[in-house]
Design a protein around this motif. Sequence first.
Motif, short mmCIF file in Angstrom:
data_model
loop_
_atom_site.label_atom_id
_atom_site.label_comp_id
_atom_site.label_asym_id
_atom_site.label_seq_id
_atom_site.Cartn_x
_atom_site.Cartn_y
_atom_site.Cartn_z
N GLU A 188 0.83 -1.21 0.00
CA GLU A 188 0.00 0.00 0.00
C GLU A 188 0.86 1.26 0.00
O GLU A 188 0.57 2.23 -0.72
N ALA A 189 1.93 1.25 0.78
CA ALA A 189 2.82 2.41 0.83
C ALA A 189 3.54 2.60 -0.50
O ALA A 189 3.72 3.74 -0.95
N ALA A 190 3.93 1.51 -1.13
CA ALA A 190 4.60 1.61 -2.44
C ALA A 190 3.65 2.18 -3.48
O ALA A 190 4.04 3.01 -4.31
N ALA A 191 2.40 1.76 -3.44
CA ALA A 191 1.41 2.28 -4.38
C ALA A 191 1.17 3.77 -4.15
O ALA A 191 1.07 4.55 -5.10
N ALA A 192 1.10 4.17 -2.89
CA ALA A 192 0.91 5.59 -2.58
C ALA A 192 2.10 6.43 -3.03
O ALA A 192 1.93 7.53 -3.58
N TRP A 193 3.29 5.90 -2.85
CA TRP A 193 4.49 6.60 -3.31
C TRP A 193 4.48 6.74 -4.83
O TRP A 193 4.74 7.82 -5.37
N ALA A 194 4.16 5.66 -5.52
CA ALA A 194 4.14 5.69 -6.99
C ALA A 194 3.10 6.69 -7.48
O ALA A 194 3.35 7.43 -8.44
N GLU A 195 1.95 6.74 -6.83
CA GLU A 195 0.92 7.70 -7.21
C GLU A 195 1.43 9.14 -7.05
O GLU A 195 1.21 9.98 -7.92
N ALA A 196 2.09 9.39 -5.93
CA ALA A 196 2.60 10.74 -5.67
C ALA A 196 3.63 11.14 -6.72
O ALA A 196 3.60 12.27 -7.23
N VAL A 197 4.52 10.24 -7.07
CA VAL A 197 5.56 10.53 -8.05
C VAL A 197 4.94 10.76 -9.42
O VAL A 197 5.24 11.74 -10.11
N GLU A 198 4.04 9.85 -9.83
CA GLU A 198 3.43 9.97 -11.15
C GLU A 198 2.56 11.21 -11.28
O GLU A 198 2.44 11.78 -12.36
N ALA A 199 1.96 11.63 -10.17
CA ALA A 199 1.09 12.81 -10.20
C ALA A 199 1.89 14.10 -10.16
O ALA A 199 1.32 15.19 -10.27
N GLY A 200 3.19 13.99 -9.96
CA GLY A 200 4.04 15.18 -9.89
C GLY A 200 3.80 15.97 -8.61
O GLY A 200 3.84 17.19 -8.60
N ALA A 201 3.58 15.23 -7.54
CA ALA A 201 3.32 15.87 -6.25
C ALA A 201 4.52 16.69 -5.80
O ALA A 201 5.65 16.48 -6.25
N ASP A 202 4.25 17.60 -4.87
CA ASP A 202 5.32 18.45 -4.36
C ASP A 202 6.33 17.58 -3.58
O ASP A 202 5.99 16.49 -3.14
N PRO A 203 7.56 18.06 -3.43
CA PRO A 203 8.60 17.28 -2.78
C PRO A 203 8.25 16.82 -1.36
O PRO A 203 8.62 15.72 -0.95
#
Length: 92
Positions: free
Chosen positions: A47-62
């Motif tokens: 679940e944490a890996a999926a959330a991280w991947a979503e944040a990266v792909e969405a171009g979330a802030d640092p």
Amino acid sequence: MTEGRKTRTAAEMQAMLPALRERVQQAAAANGGTAPLAAVKALAVAEAAAAWAEAVEAGADPETVAAAVGALQQANAALAAETAPPPSTYRP
């Protein structure tokens, strides 16, 4: 050309989560209602890996990406602690 592990997208990771949750539930049912802790922690890592991947792909802030990385690191550490072999009792 490099062969090896395939990089999954956030959508692919999210798609895998229901099956992983089902496996944890099945393990719990087979274990009298209590899921093995390692299975629960492995699900938390996924679940944490999926959330991280979503944040990266969405171009979330640092800061958001860093928080997702921190959550993933904590989940990995918890799983590693749960699945680590017991200390050796061998004494020469």
